[in-house]
Design a protein around this motif. Structure first.
Motif, PDB file in Angstrom:
ATOM      1  N   ASP A 267      13.840 -36.682  30.146  1.00  0.00           N
ATOM      2  CA  ASP A 267      14.079 -36.525  28.840  1.00  0.00           C
ATOM      3  C   ASP A 267      15.486 -36.790  28.368  1.00  0.00           C
ATOM      4  O   ASP A 267      15.731 -37.424  27.374  1.00  0.00           O
ATOM      5  CB  ASP A 267      13.309 -35.340  28.224  1.00  0.00           C
ATOM      6  CG  ASP A 267      13.009 -35.243  27.119  1.00  0.00           C
ATOM      7  OD1 ASP A 267      12.780 -36.649  26.297  1.00  0.00           O
ATOM      8  OD2 ASP A 267      12.534 -34.417  26.310  1.00  0.00           O
TER       9      ASP A 267
ATOM     10  N   ASN B  53      13.981 -26.038  21.783  1.00  0.00           N
ATOM     11  CA  ASN B  53      12.847 -26.548  20.667  1.00  0.00           C
ATOM     12  C   ASN B  53      12.489 -27.987  20.785  1.00  0.00           C
ATOM     13  O   ASN B  53      11.484 -28.510  20.921  1.00  0.00           O
ATOM     14  CB  ASN B  53      13.421 -26.339  19.250  1.00  0.00           C
ATOM     15  CG  ASN B  53      13.508 -24.747  19.063  1.00  0.00           C
ATOM     16  OD1 ASN B  53      12.767 -23.954  19.524  1.00  0.00           O
ATOM     17  ND2 ASN B  53      14.551 -24.537  18.206  1.00  0.00           N
ATOM     18  N   ASN B  54      13.542 -28.686  20.970  1.00  0.00           N
ATOM     19  CA  ASN B  54      13.062 -30.272  21.224  1.00  0.00           C
ATOM     20  C   ASN B  54      12.341 -30.817  22.481  1.00  0.00           C
ATOM     21  O   ASN B  54      11.680 -31.551  22.582  1.00  0.00           O
ATOM     22  CB  ASN B  54      14.510 -31.075  20.917  1.00  0.00           C
ATOM     23  CG  ASN B  54      14.886 -31.338  19.511  1.00  0.00           C
ATOM     24  OD1 ASN B  54      14.938 -30.126  18.850  1.00  0.00           O
ATOM     25  ND2 ASN B  54      15.190 -32.121  19.015  1.00  0.00           N
TER      26      ASN B  54
ATOM     27  N   HIS C 168       9.510 -27.330  23.295  1.00  0.00           N
ATOM     28  CA  HIS C 168       8.945 -27.097  22.157  1.00  0.00           C
ATOM     29  C   HIS C 168       8.273 -25.317  22.488  1.00  0.00           C
ATOM     30  O   HIS C 168       7.138 -24.918  22.391  1.00  0.00           O
ATOM     31  CB  HIS C 168       7.657 -27.778  21.773  1.00  0.00           C
ATOM     32  CG  HIS C 168       7.938 -29.056  21.825  1.00  0.00           C
ATOM     33  ND1 HIS C 168       8.513 -29.818  20.448  1.00  0.00           N
ATOM     34  CD2 HIS C 168       7.998 -30.209  22.731  1.00  0.00           C
ATOM     35  CE1 HIS C 168       8.546 -30.829  20.713  1.00  0.00           C
ATOM     36  NE2 HIS C 168       8.402 -31.281  22.001  1.00  0.00           N
TER      37      HIS C 168
ATOM     38  N   THR D 248       7.281 -21.750  22.714  1.00  0.00           N
ATOM     39  CA  THR D 248       6.839 -20.934  21.754  1.00  0.00           C
ATOM     40  C   THR D 248       7.367 -19.269  21.765  1.00  0.00           C
ATOM     41  O   THR D 248       8.102 -19.170  22.636  1.00  0.00           O
ATOM     42  CB  THR D 248       5.208 -20.509  22.035  1.00  0.00           C
ATOM     43  OG1 THR D 248       4.997 -20.169  23.081  1.00  0.00           O
ATOM     44  CG2 THR D 248       4.643 -21.620  21.653  1.00  0.00           C
TER      45      THR D 248
ATOM     46  N   SER E 144       1.375 -26.199  21.445  1.00  0.00           N
ATOM     47  CA  SER E 144       0.494 -27.381  21.585  1.00  0.00           C
ATOM     48  C   SER E 144       1.314 -28.330  22.314  1.00  0.00           C
ATOM     49  O   SER E 144       2.659 -28.157  22.564  1.00  0.00           O
ATOM     50  CB  SER E 144       0.250 -28.143  20.233  1.00  0.00           C
ATOM     51  OG  SER E 144       1.512 -28.426  19.740  1.00  0.00           O
ATOM     52  N   VAL E 145       0.705 -29.434  23.030  1.00  0.00           N
ATOM     53  CA  VAL E 145       1.234 -30.300  23.874  1.00  0.00           C
ATOM     54  C   VAL E 145       1.664 -31.421  22.988  1.00  0.00           C
ATOM     55  O   VAL E 145       0.876 -31.810  22.169  1.00  0.00           O
ATOM     56  CB  VAL E 145       0.494 -30.746  25.133  1.00  0.00           C
ATOM     57  CG1 VAL E 145       1.174 -31.612  25.866  1.00  0.00           C
ATOM     58  CG2 VAL E 145      -0.323 -29.797  25.300  1.00  0.00           C
ATOM     59  N   SER E 146       2.973 -31.847  23.197  1.00  0.00           N
ATOM     60  CA  SER E 146       3.413 -32.900  22.150  1.00  0.00           C
ATOM     61  C   SER E 146       3.086 -34.212  23.405  1.00  0.00           C
ATOM     62  O   SER E 146       3.244 -34.169  24.357  1.00  0.00           O
ATOM     63  CB  SER E 146       4.860 -32.781  21.917  1.00  0.00           C
ATOM     64  OG  SER E 146       5.711 -33.025  23.162  1.00  0.00           O
ATOM     65  N   ILE E 147       2.798 -35.168  22.524  1.00  0.00           N
ATOM     66  CA  ILE E 147       2.684 -36.699  23.285  1.00  0.00           C
ATOM     67  C   ILE E 147       3.866 -36.835  24.096  1.00  0.00           C
ATOM     68  O   ILE E 147       3.518 -37.380  25.464  1.00  0.00           O
ATOM     69  CB  ILE E 147       2.264 -37.686  22.170  1.00  0.00           C
ATOM     70  CG1 ILE E 147       0.826 -37.411  21.419  1.00  0.00           C
ATOM     71  CG2 ILE E 147       1.892 -38.873  22.959  1.00  0.00           C
ATOM     72  CD1 ILE E 147      -0.544 -37.129  22.525  1.00  0.00           C
ATOM     73  N   PRO E 148       4.969 -36.872  23.954  1.00  0.00           N
ATOM     74  CA  PRO E 148       6.149 -37.356  24.486  1.00  0.00           C
ATOM     75  C   PRO E 148       6.250 -36.506  25.813  1.00  0.00           C
ATOM     76  O   PRO E 148       6.420 -37.083  26.956  1.00  0.00           O
ATOM     77  CB  PRO E 148       7.585 -37.137  23.725  1.00  0.00           C
ATOM     78  CG  PRO E 148       6.769 -36.895  22.332  1.00  0.00           C
ATOM     79  CD  PRO E 148       5.555 -36.749  22.231  1.00  0.00           C
ATOM     80  N   VAL E 149       5.915 -35.234  25.733  1.00  0.00           N
ATOM     81  CA  VAL E 149       5.894 -34.269  27.031  1.00  0.00           C
ATOM     82  C   VAL E 149       4.966 -34.792  27.944  1.00  0.00           C
ATOM     83  O   VAL E 149       5.290 -34.624  29.171  1.00  0.00           O
ATOM     84  CB  VAL E 149       5.822 -32.668  26.565  1.00  0.00           C
ATOM     85  CG1 VAL E 149       5.299 -31.833  27.642  1.00  0.00           C
ATOM     86  CG2 VAL E 149       6.729 -32.468  25.548  1.00  0.00           C
TER      87      VAL E 149
ATOM     88  N   GLY F 176       3.840 -25.055  24.977  1.00  0.00           N
ATOM     89  CA  GLY F 176       4.624 -24.629  24.344  1.00  0.00           C
ATOM     90  C   GLY F 176       5.159 -23.326  25.200  1.00  0.00           C
ATOM     91  O   GLY F 176       6.360 -22.762  25.086  1.00  0.00           O
TER      92      GLY F 176
END
Ligand code: PFF
Length: 498
Positions: free
Chosen positions: A109, A135-136, A139, A141, A149-154, A379
């Motif tokens: 990343d 945060n970026n 993410h 918590t 939640s899971v982000s798509i890029p992750v 998170g």
């Protein structure tokens, strides 16, 4: 006959050295040196390395070479009731790999952002590196109980990390042997350049003096010795079945002591270079921001994911280029250790299913471990990673080290003559049979003592049912050992029938 023997001695040594040299060299060693004072830490480190670490490494290696088998099968030859310990070792390595792969995606990343910065933008963490990481990238918590939640890029980056690991290892030593030529050379060169640059920076004498200080009080503290022992055992990739698997792919008559000492020294050198590179950079950051170095230094993960990226962003020129080189370096450091771990697991399975092609076995292992990595992509992933890592390193690995030292003591005579016949080391007079016996005994005593200390701490700490999240670690450990014992039982039952 195993068809995946290493191409030649040097490829093999590179693979072993860079399995050993990994993220712990880069983030843990510099921090320990800072915490305990380089002078005091290094003396303890070198004593433990010589008396315990090199001894244990030589036996793992000799054992792999002697039996030409992967860890569990090799120990089956000592006692069929011990096989589970090395299944547990392999599973322990596999669990480490599940979160190591996640750390690799953090790097990818960062690398991706740096490449973008090369063309269009500035480095996105320049303003607030901490916020960027937590945060970026993560993410993160606020609480572990909130998984976020899971982000798509992750998800995509984790997937990318696993694809790379698979592509680099799918043909066992044949692909590892090629990849390692690049992934081993690159970090060494960049660390060397960074270290040289660090030493030549104005004011370098100041931090060198600080680093080399010898703190007598700390030197005599148990904490310092424990930290040094842990550093050595973990970075030498012991108790994960890795070195046994790697060395079982060497011809039985190959030299042992020379190559092992080389691996241990090279690994130490990488740690030294990392400490110099990291500290000179931190010093630079401290001076530039007009604060004492204490204020900028941080433990894991802050040191490598916040402080160093921030320092790069503060460079007067070529920040993006420098960032790209730096993140490729760290990526290369991490990927070699990951490759060795997957090789240990897939070699274990290969021996059981000889007709299945290695590509398929490595694929299945990668998919299963890749699914394991999903535990950390939410998170609250960093918290879970920390807990699992704590349980794995301070319990599972320590336990295996102790049993391993005991087993080696038990079969010492046979193993020592095997080693001595393959000893062309210039320091032959040091690595004689008395050294090995002394080292066997010291390993048993010291590692056993550490295990007792751990138990005492655990009992004193007590058990708080509300800390149910620690259960993640307990589940993982129980899972590893239950599975390992189950396989051992099945093996005993089926081998009787044969
Ligand atoms: N020697 C490695 C390190 O210091 O990072 C230990 C290791 C970690 C080996 C993860 C293998 C692995 F998958």
């Amino acid at each position: 006959m195993e068809k995946y023997f290493w191409q030649n001695k040097w490829v093999f040594i590179l693979a072993a050295v860079w399995s050993a040299a990994g993220l712990w060299n880069l983030w843990r060693f510099p921090y320990q040196v800072y915490k305990y004072g380089w002078g005091s830490f290094i003396v303890a480190y070198l004593i433990i390395l010589f008396l315990l670490g090199i001894g244990l490494l030589i036996w793992e290696i000799a054992f792999g070479q002697y039996t030409q088998k992967w860890a569990p099968e090799a120990f089956w030859q000592v006692s069929k009731y011990l096989k589970w310990v090395w299944w547990a070792a392999i599973f322990t390595g596999a669990v480490i790999l599940t979160y190591y792969a996640v750390v690799i995606w953090w790097w990818i990343d960062y690398l991706w952002y740096s490449i973008k910065a090369l063309f269009w933008w500035t480095l996105p963490w320049a303003d607030n590196a901490k916020d960027f990481f937590f945060n970026n990238v993560l993410h993160l918590t606020k609480w572990i109980s909130n998984s976020g939640s899971v982000s798509i890029p992750v998800l995509l980056w984790t997937f990318a990390a696993w694809i790379l690991i698979y592509l680099f290892t799918f043909k066992s030593t044949k692909s590892v042997g090629k990849v390692v030529l690049v992934t081993a050379t690159l970090p060494f060169i960049t660390l060397l350049v960074l270290a040289i640059r660090g030493i030549t920076l104005p004011g370098a004498m100041e931090w060198l003096k600080y680093l080399f200080s010898f703190n007598k009080d700390l030197f005599f503290s148990l904490e310092l010795w424990k930290a040094a022992a842990w550093q050595i055992f973990f970075t030498l990739s012991l108790a994960m079945g890795i070195m046994i698997a790697y060395w079982s792919l060497k011809k039985p008559d190959s030299e042992i002591v020379n190559s092992t000492v080389l691996v241990a020294i090279w690994n130490t050198l990488v740690s030294f270079l990392s400490a110099i590179a990291v500290f000179s950079t931190l010093w630079y950051l401290a001076v530039k921001s007009g604060v004492w170095v204490d204020k900028v230094v941080d433990a894991w993960p802050g040191l490598v994911f916040v402080v160093l990226p921030k320092t790069i962003a503060l460079l007067p020129a070529f920040q993006a280029l420098f960032a790209v080189i730096f993140f490729i370096t760290v990526f290369a450091l991490a990927i070699d250790s990951a490759m060795s771990s997957i090789e240990a697991v897939s070699r274990a399975i290969r021996d059981k299913f000889e007709n299945v092609p290695v590509e398929i076995i490595t694929l299945i292992v990668s998919v299963i471990l890749g699914l394991g990595s999903l535990l950390y992509v939410f998170g609250n992933g960093l918290y879970i990673l920390d807990i699992v890592d704590h349980f794995i390193t301070s319990w599972s690995m320590l336990f295996i080290w102790v049993i391993e030292a005991l087993v080696f003591l038990f079969i010492g005579k046979k193993l020592i003559s095997f080693i001595l016949e393959r000893n062309s080391c210039k320091l032959k007079f040091l690595f004689n049979k008395y050294y090995f016996w002394l080292s066997f005994a010291l390993n048993v005593v010291v590692l056993g003592y550490l295990l007792i200390l751990n138990l005492k701490k655990w009992i004193a700490y007590g058990w708080y049912p509300d800390e149910y999240l620690l259960m993640y670690g307990v589940y993982v450990i129980v899972g590893i050992y239950a599975l390992a014992i189950l396989i051992n039982i099945v093996d005993i039952l089926t081998s009787k029938k044969k």
